[in-house]
Design an enzyme around this catalytic site. Sequence first.
Site, short mmCIF file in Angstrom:
data_model
loop_
_atom_site.label_atom_id
_atom_site.label_comp_id
_atom_site.label_asym_id
_atom_site.label_seq_id
_atom_site.Cartn_x
_atom_site.Cartn_y
_atom_site.Cartn_z
N GLU A 123 -15.35 -7.51 4.75
CA GLU A 123 -15.37 -6.05 4.84
C GLU A 123 -14.96 -5.40 3.52
O GLU A 123 -13.93 -5.75 2.93
CB GLU A 123 -14.42 -5.61 5.95
CG GLU A 123 -14.41 -4.12 6.22
CD GLU A 123 -13.67 -3.77 7.49
OE1 GLU A 123 -13.06 -2.68 7.54
OE2 GLU A 123 -13.69 -4.59 8.45
N ARG B 292 0.82 -1.21 0.00
CA ARG B 292 0.00 0.00 0.00
C ARG B 292 0.86 1.26 0.00
O ARG B 292 0.46 2.30 -0.52
CB ARG B 292 -0.91 0.02 1.23
CG ARG B 292 -2.02 -1.02 1.22
CD ARG B 292 -2.88 -0.89 2.46
NE ARG B 292 -3.89 -1.93 2.51
CZ ARG B 292 -4.73 -2.10 3.53
NH1 ARG B 292 -4.65 -1.29 4.57
NH2 ARG B 292 -5.63 -3.06 3.51
N HIS C 258 -14.83 2.51 13.17
CA HIS C 258 -13.61 2.03 12.53
C HIS C 258 -12.37 2.52 13.28
O HIS C 258 -12.29 3.68 13.69
CB HIS C 258 -13.59 2.54 11.08
CG HIS C 258 -12.39 2.16 10.30
ND1 HIS C 258 -11.43 3.07 9.91
CD2 HIS C 258 -11.97 0.97 9.82
CE1 HIS C 258 -10.50 2.47 9.21
NE2 HIS C 258 -10.79 1.19 9.14
N ASP D 81 -10.84 -8.23 5.64
CA ASP D 81 -11.00 -6.92 5.02
C ASP D 81 -10.42 -6.98 3.62
O ASP D 81 -9.22 -7.21 3.44
CB ASP D 81 -10.26 -5.87 5.86
CG ASP D 81 -10.40 -4.46 5.31
OD1 ASP D 81 -11.03 -4.28 4.26
OD2 ASP D 81 -9.85 -3.53 5.95
#
Length: 384
Positions: A230, A39, A308, A204
């Site tokens: 998710e 990421r 969250h 997720d």
Amino acid sequence: MKIRSITARAVDCGFQKQTLQTTRIASPMSRFPRFAESRASWMWPTKKVFVRVEGEDGHIGWGCTNGGEVVEMIVNAHLARLLTGEDLGDVALLQDQMTASLLPNDRSGFAMMAVAGVDIALWDLQAKASGQPLVDLLGGSAQDTLPVYMTTPRPEAFTDGPWHGLKAAAPYGPEAGQEGLEANIALMRRFAEAAGPDVPIMIDAFLAWDADYTLRFAEAAADLPLAWIEDPIPPQNIEDLRRVRDELDPDIALALGNFAYSRADCADLLRSGVVGVLQPDVAWAGGITETLAVLDMAAGTDVPVILHNTCEQPWSLAMAAACQTGAQVECVDRGETSPLYSLMGPRPDLAGGHVAVPRDPEGNRPPQFVLPAFDAGAEISKGG
């Protein structure tokens, strides 16, 4: 009390060095080979944005959000001039003014992060001026702790506590083919083994999947105690989310909402009937004021709300304790020493699968390495 000044500074707090940033995790960019392995290779501006609001009586309120230099600019160049000199008495009115002023240009993302940072600081200032912790300003709570589920890249580190769930970040999406799907399932088997009996596991997908892949994954995971998937698909793609919801095992929920940046976004998800767990992020979705409206909306449904990334946000813990019944919260595992746990106060006290409700009357307090960014004449965007 009137607002004397509002200032935002973007500060590098080491977010890009976190394991969840530097290892392979599925994302909307996974289908581009250049950006598939981490990421950190593509992520939006990642400096934390600290917002300082000073009242005319000298009290200082602090907020913190994401979005780096972009959000810093929105606060300093736009929102600050709108609120400076305004009365603190009605924070909801001030939040409404900020949101309305951004409507012609932007209704989500960076804009609502900027609103959130200021709104959180306004609530902190109001709590400090009243001499009480935020949890009491929000109505108080008889709870001393809240049950925690853990999001982690290392499930074996959490086999010794009564956690209320273990959540994985999916490493692969459709671009990795059958081999990637099998690797995702193998990861979830590790999570199930680490969690032990009667502890749910979750995954997720971070907007990286499509409807076909989500259903294939769920079928392959049919023998696992999977509580939810998710964000498999972008939240605006309601048609594909409805298809997944219609064909998915009814015992598996769709957890959505941490990329819903306002009450309007959350209302769309609730109306669609696809969401099984709603997960707005207070520091992204317009702040405390906007999230209170989301909680009010969700209270009229049977959809639970789990705020969250709760444990890094003391205001989120306060909201869960004061404004929810039977609340559960999330802790993102950053390792043993990450500064991200203590950006606005002491590291959260986790014990026995629970986290302590923050009751510090001094409220939000950024760490010492952040404060030089607010010194007179400091250049905007220079991190500590």
